[in-house]
Write an enzyme that holds these catalytic residues in place. Structure first.
Site, mmCIF file in Angstrom:
data_model
loop_
_atom_site.group_PDB
_atom_site.id
_atom_site.type_symbol
_atom_site.label_atom_id
_atom_site.label_comp_id
_atom_site.label_asym_id
_atom_site.label_seq_id
_atom_site.Cartn_x
_atom_site.Cartn_y
_atom_site.Cartn_z
ATOM 1 N N GLY A 80 5.656 -4.246 -6.982
ATOM 2 C CA GLY A 80 5.564 -3.721 -8.481
ATOM 3 C C GLY A 80 5.105 -2.227 -8.284
ATOM 4 N N CYS A 81 5.303 -1.593 -9.304
ATOM 5 C CA CYS A 81 5.043 -0.186 -9.096
ATOM 6 C C CYS A 81 3.543 0.492 -8.993
ATOM 7 C CB CYS A 81 5.733 0.815 -10.422
ATOM 8 S SG CYS A 81 4.877 0.252 -11.964
ATOM 9 N N TYR A 82 2.937 -0.219 -9.796
ATOM 10 C CA TYR A 82 1.313 0.080 -9.411
ATOM 11 C C TYR A 82 0.843 -0.478 -8.189
ATOM 12 C CZ TYR A 82 0.436 1.384 -14.461
ATOM 13 O OH TYR A 82 0.522 2.074 -15.674
ATOM 14 N N PHE A 140 3.932 9.021 -6.973
ATOM 15 C CA PHE A 140 5.610 8.748 -6.789
ATOM 16 C C PHE A 140 5.946 8.344 -8.213
ATOM 17 C CE2 PHE A 140 2.821 5.068 -6.448
ATOM 18 C CZ PHE A 140 3.576 3.951 -7.144
#
Length: 316
Positions: A117-119, A287
């Protein structure tokens, strides 16, 4: 002429699926298997294309991703899943190769790869080395502050932010996850080997993409007490051979004047930086939530699987 890798994107109309598709533009080693738009939810047609592919990307909600895996009959098919469904499941490689040689090897040799996942990518890039190398204990009281562009919320949230005459509430920061039940928490605990899930305080705000994940630390609670410069040097050494991760010089934020959370939008790498003083430190990652936090990471995993340049088709 070398045989092309046959790729099917199940869920190609979603934000991540579209971005993966874009990254294949101009690649002569990929043959995209396309589904008739009218049949994109047809189980039989999806099954046919999944089993015809060499690699299938799943860009689907969790339940649909699990269903898609159940459709695999061809043992040679590799699945790269961008959903939350399989990130902590046995038999699935976690798609963050920079964490260790074992992670990269598992991706290279795997048939089932779960994209982070991004986080979670932002947090784990910081917590994993600190815990695995003994600077922090597994029971450290982790707290995460994070801000992301609204694109991380998918099509519905994007539409809400970009709607003409939208609700004015979207002009301010959208803070959520108050009940501490965010879907990324499970992998945030499992991958670094923490004893408990961290306290996680995410927010989205009025820009499209890019994110910063912050991990505050009390030096007196560290197993090995280090200055901010020493912590910066620790990360620089840990990620020294990784082209996707750039550890910034200590004090860089003073030169920038401020840290802007969308500064890495459109880039597929990740920056790590350390700020603070000898008592209180903050380690952070910056990012693109659609890049290293989603489709860019998925394509990087494919490149590792194929044995080509990890950055092929990506922006570094």
């Amino acid at each position: 002429m070398e045989k092309k890798t046959r790729v099917f994107i199940d869920g190609s109309e979603g934000t991540t699926g579209l971005r993966i598709h874009e990254r294949f533009a101009g690649r002569d080693d990929i043959e995209l298997l396309k589904i008739n738009p009218e049949l994109r939810k047809d189980t039989e047609e999806r099954s046919r294309l999944i089993n015809q592919s060499d690699v299938t990307f799943l860009c689907l909600p969790d339940a649909a991703a699990r269903e898609a895996v159940s459709l695999v009959k061809n043992p040679d098919v590799c699945i790269i899943d961008t959903s939350t469904a399989h990130r902590t499941e046995n038999g699935w490689a976690y798609g963050f190769p920079e964490l260790s040689a074992d992670h990269r090897k598992a991706i290279k040799n795997g048939k089932r790869i779960a994209v982070p996942g991004c986080y979670a990518s932002g947090f784990i890039s910081l917590a994993y080395p600190l815990v695995k190398k003994g600077l922090l204990a597994a029971d450290y009281p982790f707290v995460i502050n994070a801000v992301s562009g609204y694109s991380g919320g998918g099509k519905k949230l994007i539409a809400a932010y970009e709607e003409e005459g939208r609700d004015k509430k979207f002009d301010s920061a959208r803070m959520y996850g108050w009940a501490q039940n965010h879907k990324h928490l499970k992998e945030m605990k499992a991958i670094p080997g923490l004893e408990a899930e961290p306290v996680f305080l995410p927010m989205t705000t009025n820009y499209h993409s890019g994110m910063v994940v912050q991990l505050p630390l009390f030096a007196k609670l560290m197993k090995v007490k280090k200055t901010p410069q020493e912590v910066r040097d620790f990360f620089a050494d840990y990620y020294r051979d990784e082209k996707f991760i750039k550890v910034m010089d200590f004090g860089f934020e003073a030169e920038e004047g401020a840290v802007f959370s969308d500064a890495c939008a459109g880039w597929d790498g990740m920056q790590i930086f350390v700020t603070g003083n000898e008592e209180r430190l903050v380690v952070s990652s910056r990012f693109d939530n659609l890049g290293k936090g989603a489709s860019g990471a998925a394509v990087q995993c494919l490149n590792i699987l194929l044995g080509c340049d990890e950055a092929k088709g990506l922006v570094l």
